[in-house]
Design an enzyme around this catalytic site. Structure first.
Site, mmCIF file in Angstrom:
data_model
loop_
_atom_site.group_PDB
_atom_site.id
_atom_site.type_symbol
_atom_site.label_atom_id
_atom_site.label_comp_id
_atom_site.label_asym_id
_atom_site.label_seq_id
_atom_site.Cartn_x
_atom_site.Cartn_y
_atom_site.Cartn_z
ATOM 1 N N SER A 1 8.599 -82.296 26.233
ATOM 2 C CA SER A 1 8.876 -80.986 26.847
ATOM 3 C C SER A 1 8.290 -80.812 28.247
ATOM 4 O O SER A 1 7.707 -79.768 28.556
ATOM 5 C CB SER A 1 8.388 -79.851 25.935
ATOM 6 O OG SER A 1 9.048 -79.900 24.700
ATOM 7 N N HIS B 1 2.426 -65.283 19.041
ATOM 8 C CA HIS B 1 1.586 -65.747 20.159
ATOM 9 C C HIS B 1 0.170 -65.189 20.007
ATOM 10 O O HIS B 1 -0.814 -65.869 20.275
ATOM 11 C CB HIS B 1 2.185 -65.290 21.496
ATOM 12 C CG HIS B 1 3.553 -65.852 21.751
ATOM 13 N ND1 HIS B 1 3.852 -67.176 21.581
ATOM 14 C CD2 HIS B 1 4.717 -65.265 22.156
ATOM 15 C CE1 HIS B 1 5.132 -67.392 21.870
ATOM 16 N NE2 HIS B 1 5.678 -66.247 22.216
ATOM 17 N N LEU C 1 -17.311 -78.974 28.314
ATOM 18 C CA LEU C 1 -15.891 -79.226 28.051
ATOM 19 C C LEU C 1 -15.101 -78.687 29.237
ATOM 20 O O LEU C 1 -15.331 -77.552 29.666
ATOM 21 C CB LEU C 1 -15.453 -78.490 26.769
ATOM 22 C CG LEU C 1 -13.958 -78.543 26.445
ATOM 23 C CD1 LEU C 1 -13.535 -79.959 26.039
ATOM 24 C CD2 LEU C 1 -13.599 -77.569 25.316
ATOM 25 N N ARG D 1 12.518 -66.918 29.291
ATOM 26 C CA ARG D 1 12.508 -66.152 28.028
ATOM 27 C C ARG D 1 12.731 -64.664 28.318
ATOM 28 O O ARG D 1 12.593 -64.217 29.458
ATOM 29 C CB ARG D 1 11.173 -66.359 27.309
ATOM 30 C CG ARG D 1 11.045 -67.767 26.789
ATOM 31 C CD ARG D 1 9.894 -67.921 25.821
ATOM 32 N NE ARG D 1 9.888 -69.275 25.299
ATOM 33 C CZ ARG D 1 9.257 -69.682 24.211
ATOM 34 N NH1 ARG D 1 8.548 -68.825 23.507
ATOM 35 N NH2 ARG D 1 9.316 -70.933 23.800
ATOM 36 N N GLU E 1 9.710 -73.401 32.461
ATOM 37 C CA GLU E 1 10.959 -73.067 31.762
ATOM 38 C C GLU E 1 10.793 -71.773 30.943
ATOM 39 O O GLU E 1 11.766 -71.049 30.705
ATOM 40 C CB GLU E 1 11.372 -74.223 30.833
ATOM 41 C CG GLU E 1 11.800 -75.495 31.571
ATOM 42 C CD GLU E 1 10.642 -76.296 32.204
ATOM 43 O OE1 GLU E 1 9.487 -76.161 31.741
ATOM 44 O OE2 GLU E 1 10.900 -77.028 33.183
ATOM 45 N N ARG F 1 8.087 -61.891 17.711
ATOM 46 C CA ARG F 1 7.548 -63.147 18.250
ATOM 47 C C ARG F 1 6.183 -62.977 18.937
ATOM 48 O O ARG F 1 5.295 -63.824 18.757
ATOM 49 C CB ARG F 1 8.551 -63.774 19.236
ATOM 50 C CG ARG F 1 9.810 -64.312 18.566
ATOM 51 C CD ARG F 1 10.800 -64.811 19.621
ATOM 52 N NE ARG F 1 10.205 -65.844 20.443
ATOM 53 C CZ ARG F 1 10.175 -67.135 20.119
ATOM 54 N NH1 ARG F 1 10.721 -67.547 19.000
ATOM 55 N NH2 ARG F 1 9.617 -68.003 20.933
ATOM 56 N N ASP G 1 2.966 -75.458 19.739
ATOM 57 C CA ASP G 1 4.318 -75.003 19.440
ATOM 58 C C ASP G 1 4.378 -74.363 18.051
ATOM 59 O O ASP G 1 3.606 -74.730 17.164
ATOM 60 C CB ASP G 1 5.264 -76.211 19.514
ATOM 61 C CG ASP G 1 6.724 -75.788 19.579
ATOM 62 O OD1 ASP G 1 7.004 -74.600 19.840
ATOM 63 O OD2 ASP G 1 7.584 -76.652 19.346
ATOM 64 N N GLY G 2 5.316 -73.445 17.891
ATOM 65 C CA GLY G 2 5.582 -72.882 16.557
ATOM 66 C C GLY G 2 5.140 -71.442 16.371
ATOM 67 O O GLY G 2 5.228 -70.918 15.260
ATOM 68 N N ASN G 3 4.705 -70.791 17.449
ATOM 69 C CA ASN G 3 4.289 -69.382 17.314
ATOM 70 C C ASN G 3 5.457 -68.508 16.864
ATOM 71 O O ASN G 3 5.296 -67.612 16.043
ATOM 72 C CB ASN G 3 3.781 -68.837 18.657
ATOM 73 C CG ASN G 3 2.518 -69.526 19.128
ATOM 74 O OD1 ASN G 3 1.872 -70.227 18.369
ATOM 75 N ND2 ASN G 3 2.174 -69.325 20.389
ATOM 76 N N GLY G 4 6.651 -68.781 17.465
ATOM 77 C CA GLY G 4 7.837 -67.974 17.134
ATOM 78 C C GLY G 4 8.216 -68.140 15.674
ATOM 79 O O GLY G 4 8.483 -67.158 14.972
HETATM 80 C C1 FPP Z 1 5.241 -72.070 21.835
HETATM 81 O O1 FPP Z 1 5.699 -71.410 20.686
HETATM 82 C C2 FPP Z 1 4.104 -71.373 22.374
HETATM 83 C C3 FPP Z 1 4.089 -70.729 23.584
HETATM 84 C C4 FPP Z 1 5.259 -70.655 24.469
HETATM 85 C C5 FPP Z 1 2.911 -69.983 24.040
HETATM 86 C C6 FPP Z 1 1.579 -70.551 23.682
HETATM 87 C C7 FPP Z 1 0.606 -69.464 23.793
HETATM 88 C C8 FPP Z 1 -0.419 -69.230 22.991
HETATM 89 C C9 FPP Z 1 -0.839 -70.143 21.913
HETATM 90 C C10 FPP Z 1 -1.148 -67.963 23.188
HETATM 91 C C11 FPP Z 1 -2.575 -68.007 23.440
HETATM 92 C C12 FPP Z 1 -3.024 -68.919 24.488
HETATM 93 C C13 FPP Z 1 -3.762 -68.554 25.544
HETATM 94 C C14 FPP Z 1 -4.400 -69.610 26.334
HETATM 95 C C15 FPP Z 1 -3.931 -67.175 25.968
HETATM 96 P P1 FPP Z 1 7.216 -70.970 20.613
HETATM 97 O O2 FPP Z 1 7.310 -69.535 20.995
HETATM 98 O O3 FPP Z 1 8.086 -71.879 21.419
HETATM 99 O O4 FPP Z 1 7.484 -71.158 19.067
HETATM 100 P P2 FPP Z 1 8.861 -71.516 18.356
HETATM 101 O O5 FPP Z 1 9.248 -72.893 18.849
HETATM 102 O O6 FPP Z 1 8.497 -71.500 16.909
HETATM 103 O O7 FPP Z 1 9.842 -70.448 18.745
#
Ligand code: FPP
Length: 246
Positions: free
Chosen positions: A200, A41, A135, A75, A71, A37, A24-27
């Site tokens: 979640s 990712h 793995l 988006r 869910e 955003r 979590d936390g990419n955004g």
């Molecule tokens: C949650 O961050 C993250 C996701 C919904 C996507 C996770 C995807 C990756 C890490 C990309 C690469 C992975 C693969 C396997 C190709 P969020 O968007 O909810 O962040 P926020 O809560 O800060 O908005």
């Protein structure tokens, strides 16, 4: 620095067999840099490589990553497209490396909702890494735990109606055998990045006795060192599984 942590992990001896991660936390990572955003990712892909390498180094047997929930289909279309393209890009770039490192990839979730090209990519990575035994990497995509449990219950009901299963014999094991995770032991450790204290809808059944580790680090900043810190914290925990300490 991280190699010192790895030595401490190995000195303790008990490494989690199965680690699950809510990435979590990419955004927020992107927002903090005034970037769109999808670039968050994209940056998250590097952290995926880091944890895979960290698990190989530490001797973890199974890694389950929550990459896209059911869910998440709600988006904005642009973000969904970006995530699906990223999945295809990740597979195209990494499949050879994963095979060489003997990582066996499985995709857990409702694959029927993927676009034809994303579907081809996931079928390819599963086929090309099928022999990987160092793995087991589970990428949870279009995954929802409640939907997974409902699907297992539906299969049990169908088997009961067809006379293949005696309802009196339906127990926890019978249900667990019908979950996507049937081949693997339950996670020992759940890591969630970016500080939210939530599960979640991820592996609700399987996490019954997992140790929870929440870090404020945003997923794109998560490194092998952070993984090792989580494993060291796991090694300090007293796991009782409802019993008393010995
Ligand atoms: C949650 O961050 C993250 C996701 C919904 C996507 C996770 C995807 C990756 C890490 C990309 C690469 C992975 C693969 C396997 C190709 P969020 O968007 O909810 O962040 P926020 O809560 O800060 O908005």
């Amino acid at each position: 620095m991280s190699d010192d942590l790895l030595r401490r992990i190995h000195a303790h001896g008990s490494v989690p067999t199965h680690i699950a991660v809510i990435m979590d936390g990419n955004g927020r990572w992107a927002k903090g840099r005034a970037l769109p955003r999808p670039l968050g990712h994209h940056a998250g892909m590097r952290a995926v490589r880091e944890v895979i390498q960290g698990c190989l180094d530490a001797g973890v047997g199974v890694l389950s990553l929550f990459a896209f929930s059911q869910e998440n289909w709600q988006r904005p279309a642009g973000e969904i497209d970006a995530l699906m393209s990223l999945l295809e890009e990740y597979i195209a770039r990494e499949v050879d490396n994963l095979r060489e490192k003997r990582v066996g990839v499985r995709i857990l979730g409702d694959l029927g909702r993927l676009s034809p090209s994303a579907r081809r990519a996931v079928d390819r990575v599963m086929a090309e890494t099928a022999g990987g035994t160092e793995l087991a990497l589970n990428l949870c995509i279009s995954y929802s735990s409640r939907a997974e449990i409902a699907r297992a219950a539906r299969q049990l009901a169908e088997d009961a109606v067809a006379g293949r299963v005696d309802p009196a014999e339906i127990d926890e094991e019978a249900l667990a055998r019908r979950l996507y995770t049937a081949p693997w032991p339950d996670p020992d450790l759940l890591i969630r990045t970016s500080g939210e204290m939530r599960i979640s809808n991820f592996l609700l059944w399987q996490l019954a006795y997992a140790e929870l580790y929440v870090t404020p680090v945003l997923w794109p900043d998560f490194t092998r060192r952070h993984l090792f810190e989580a494993i060291l914290e796991f090694q300090r925990r007293d796991r009782r599984f409802g019993r008393v300490s010995v």
